[in-house]
Design an enzyme around this catalytic site. Structure first.
Site, mmCIF file in Angstrom:
data_model
loop_
_atom_site.group_PDB
_atom_site.id
_atom_site.type_symbol
_atom_site.label_atom_id
_atom_site.label_comp_id
_atom_site.label_asym_id
_atom_site.label_seq_id
_atom_site.Cartn_x
_atom_site.Cartn_y
_atom_site.Cartn_z
ATOM 1 N N CYS A 1 51.507 28.083 79.205
ATOM 2 C CA CYS A 1 51.113 26.877 79.956
ATOM 3 C C CYS A 1 49.591 26.788 80.083
ATOM 4 O O CYS A 1 49.066 26.386 81.135
ATOM 5 C CB CYS A 1 51.760 26.823 81.350
ATOM 6 S SG CYS A 1 53.534 26.892 81.290
ATOM 7 N N GLN B 1 47.549 33.708 90.316
ATOM 8 C CA GLN B 1 47.516 35.031 89.667
ATOM 9 C C GLN B 1 46.634 36.041 90.383
ATOM 10 O O GLN B 1 46.572 37.199 89.983
ATOM 11 C CB GLN B 1 47.043 34.906 88.210
ATOM 12 C CG GLN B 1 47.976 34.100 87.339
ATOM 13 C CD GLN B 1 49.388 34.654 87.291
ATOM 14 O OE1 GLN B 1 49.641 35.818 87.624
ATOM 15 N NE2 GLN B 1 50.329 33.825 86.887
ATOM 16 N N LYS C 1 55.257 34.950 92.658
ATOM 17 C CA LYS C 1 54.335 35.796 91.888
ATOM 18 C C LYS C 1 53.742 36.888 92.794
ATOM 19 O O LYS C 1 52.867 37.638 92.400
ATOM 20 C CB LYS C 1 53.224 34.946 91.286
ATOM 21 C CG LYS C 1 53.754 33.944 90.250
ATOM 22 C CD LYS C 1 52.639 33.212 89.571
ATOM 23 C CE LYS C 1 53.092 31.988 88.824
ATOM 24 N NZ LYS C 1 53.749 32.261 87.548
ATOM 25 N N HIS D 1 45.530 26.973 83.972
ATOM 26 C CA HIS D 1 46.958 26.749 83.712
ATOM 27 C C HIS D 1 47.171 25.229 83.761
ATOM 28 O O HIS D 1 46.450 24.525 84.476
ATOM 29 C CB HIS D 1 47.742 27.450 84.828
ATOM 30 C CG HIS D 1 49.235 27.397 84.705
ATOM 31 N ND1 HIS D 1 49.973 26.296 85.070
ATOM 32 C CD2 HIS D 1 50.131 28.325 84.293
ATOM 33 C CE1 HIS D 1 51.263 26.543 84.876
ATOM 34 N NE2 HIS D 1 51.387 27.772 84.400
ATOM 35 N N ASP E 1 42.943 27.964 92.504
ATOM 36 C CA ASP E 1 44.316 28.260 92.102
ATOM 37 C C ASP E 1 44.454 29.781 92.166
ATOM 38 O O ASP E 1 43.950 30.500 91.307
ATOM 39 C CB ASP E 1 44.546 27.723 90.683
ATOM 40 C CG ASP E 1 45.901 28.138 90.116
ATOM 41 O OD1 ASP E 1 46.581 28.966 90.729
ATOM 42 O OD2 ASP E 1 46.250 27.626 89.034
HETATM 43 N N1 7TS Z 1 48.432 28.552 88.174
HETATM 44 C C1 7TS Z 1 48.404 29.686 87.457
HETATM 45 C C2 7TS Z 1 47.098 30.375 87.202
HETATM 46 C C3 7TS Z 1 49.600 30.208 86.965
HETATM 47 O O1 7TS Z 1 49.576 31.342 86.256
HETATM 48 C C4 7TS Z 1 50.817 29.536 87.235
HETATM 49 C C5 7TS Z 1 52.130 30.013 86.664
HETATM 50 C C6 7TS Z 1 50.775 28.384 88.022
HETATM 51 C C7 7TS Z 1 49.566 27.911 88.453
HETATM 52 C C8 7TS Z 1 52.025 27.649 88.404
HETATM 53 O O2 7TS Z 1 52.756 28.386 89.321
HETATM 54 P P1 7TS Z 1 54.194 27.885 89.823
HETATM 55 O O3 7TS Z 1 54.703 29.014 90.656
HETATM 56 O O4 7TS Z 1 53.974 26.640 90.579
HETATM 57 O O5 7TS Z 1 55.009 27.670 88.580
HETATM 58 N N2 7TS Z 1 51.995 30.833 85.553
HETATM 59 C C9 7TS Z 1 52.955 31.224 84.711
HETATM 60 C C10 7TS Z 1 52.703 32.067 83.620
HETATM 61 O O6 7TS Z 1 51.609 32.522 83.338
HETATM 62 N N3 7TS Z 1 53.840 32.294 82.982
HETATM 63 O O7 7TS Z 1 54.815 31.626 83.600
HETATM 64 C C11 7TS Z 1 54.282 30.968 84.679
#
Ligand code: 7TS
Length: 404
Positions: free
Chosen positions: A362, A201, A224, A121, A198
């Protein structure tokens, strides 16, 4: 074992109708809904206990501080960290990665190497790319195959004593692949490199044991994980967090401030500048209680058959390209319908009452890998049903028909 019908009662938004239609929410990779117990815990706190932390000597402030520290303990137990000091509150995964890239990254020297993967991401690409630029370090990328598997031989070739940190996603937010993190951590450690995972997910699908993985850093977001937005976790090994400089400075994270000099608190507090996201931290505590009550075994038993069903139905439709077919995967399905732009498909899904995400998610390098601008992505949570998958499949068929 709890049934999906019982679980759905905890998520009132799932029964909300929009434009007279029952919605099938298949966008759990973007964010998840929150159970009533989390909503209630947060509103009860605001109604009856609202106060700031680490400041007042009065009852409410002390209670709020204790409740936030209680969440820290819960997170420690939830991911099996050795000590509470290894759990840092952040805004989310993005901030957790930025914290490490900036703070640990400041120790990188010219010629040091940073390895990431092609399936990251943007949150696990851009901070490393930027720190490499500012430190004169070299940025390297492990490629993946068309089936969505990391090229382990390429990783072996990229690793060397120059490698200082390897940053890998546990689960791809586009391909669904669950990477063999433990093996990769072992390989990196042989060269003395640190490893950041990371987990944005992975954590909603798999139990995480940071001691077993032996990773140096693990990051995730509350929203999430069926919890609140605005709160995330950075796990870091105590020895590393102790030697790392603060990320942001200001209130709460200091020990003594004079105009000549400032000394800082120990980890985790030195990384938590400013007033914390108190309500969200307390909400995250309630989220962990909720998930521990359901249990990862139940989560797997509910999600896996839905993923298998959705995949087998989708594969029977002609003219569908599915991206990623790793054997070990989470309920994330990215695909395109021949001749249909993902954004047009997204609009029709919305009309049909199916909420999913279309776009590059992203993860533009994944789109570049496949030579496409975007995908349609359906992602499954433990509260989804077979009927919702049917609705999704009917949607795919209708879109095909519409654009014939
Ligand atoms: N890393 C991964 C693998 C992600 O899927 C996401 C967000 C992030 C980091 C960032 O997370 P945040 O909570 O700091 O924003 N992924 C997604 C997505 O797949 N669709 O919208 C956000």
């Amino acid at each position: 074992m709890l049934t999906v019908d019982e679980i759905r009662k905890d998520f009132p938004i799932l029964s909300r109708k929009i434009n007279g239609k029952q919605y099938a929410y298949l966008d759990n990779t973007t964010t998840t809904h929150k159970p009533l117990s989390v909503i209630k815990t947060m509103t009860d706190f605001l109604k009856k206990e609202n106060s700031s932390v680490n400041r007042g000597v009065y009852y409410l402030s002390q209670k709020a501080t204790a409740r936030c520290e209680e969440t820290r303990e819960k997170v420690q137990r939830f991911i099996n960290a050795k000590r509470e000091e290894e759990v840092v509150f952040t805004k989310g995964t993005t901030e957790a990665i930025n914290l490490v890239a900036t703070s640990f990254g400041s120790t990188l020297k010219k010629g040091d190497e940073v390895i990431i993967t092609e399936m990251e991401h943007h949150a696990n690409i851009v901070p490393w790319q930027q720190v490499c630029l500012s430190q004169g370090a070299i940025f390297k990328v492990i490629p993946f195959s068309d089936s969505g598997m990391l090229d382990q031989e390429a990783f072996d070739r990229l690793l060397s004593h120059k490698t200082k940190i390897v940053a890998i996603t546990h689960c791809s937010n586009v391909l669904g692949t669950i990477n063999s993190i433990k093996k990769m951590v072992e390989k990196a450690h042989k060269y003395g490199a640190k490893v950041l995972i990371d987990g944005a997910q992975a954590i909603q699908h798999l139990p995480i044991d940071v001691q077993d993985l032996d990773c140096d850093f693990y990051c995730f977001s509350g929203h999430k994980l069926y919890g609140p937005t605005g709160i995330g976790i950075l796990y870091g090994k105590y020895e590393l967090l102790s030697m790392m400089p603060p990320y942001q400075t200001g209130g709460d994270m200091i020990d003594i401030v004079t105009f000549e000099k400032t000394t800082f608190k120990e980890t985790p507090y030195k990384f938590e500048a400013g007033t914390s996201a108190i309500v969200e931290i307390i909400g995250l505590g309630a989220t962990i209680d909720y998930l521990e009550n359901i249990g990862y075994e139940t989560i797997t038993l509910l999600e896996v058959p839905l993923l298998e069903y959705a995949m087998s139905e989708l594969k029977q439709i002609e003219g569908i390209s599915i991206y990623g077919s790793a054997a070990k995967r989470a309920g994330i399905i990215s695909f395109n319908i021949d001749g249909v732009h993902a954004h047009d498909a997204g609009t029709i899904f919305d009309d049909e009452g199916v909420a999913l995400r279309v776009g590059h998610h992203c993860a533009q390098p994944i789109m570049t890998h496949f030579g496409i601008p975007a995908t349609i992505r359906a992602s499954i949570g433990f509260y989804n049903t077979k009927e919702e998958i049917d609705k999704f499949i009917i949607g795919v068929k209708k879109i095909k028909e519409f654009f014939k």
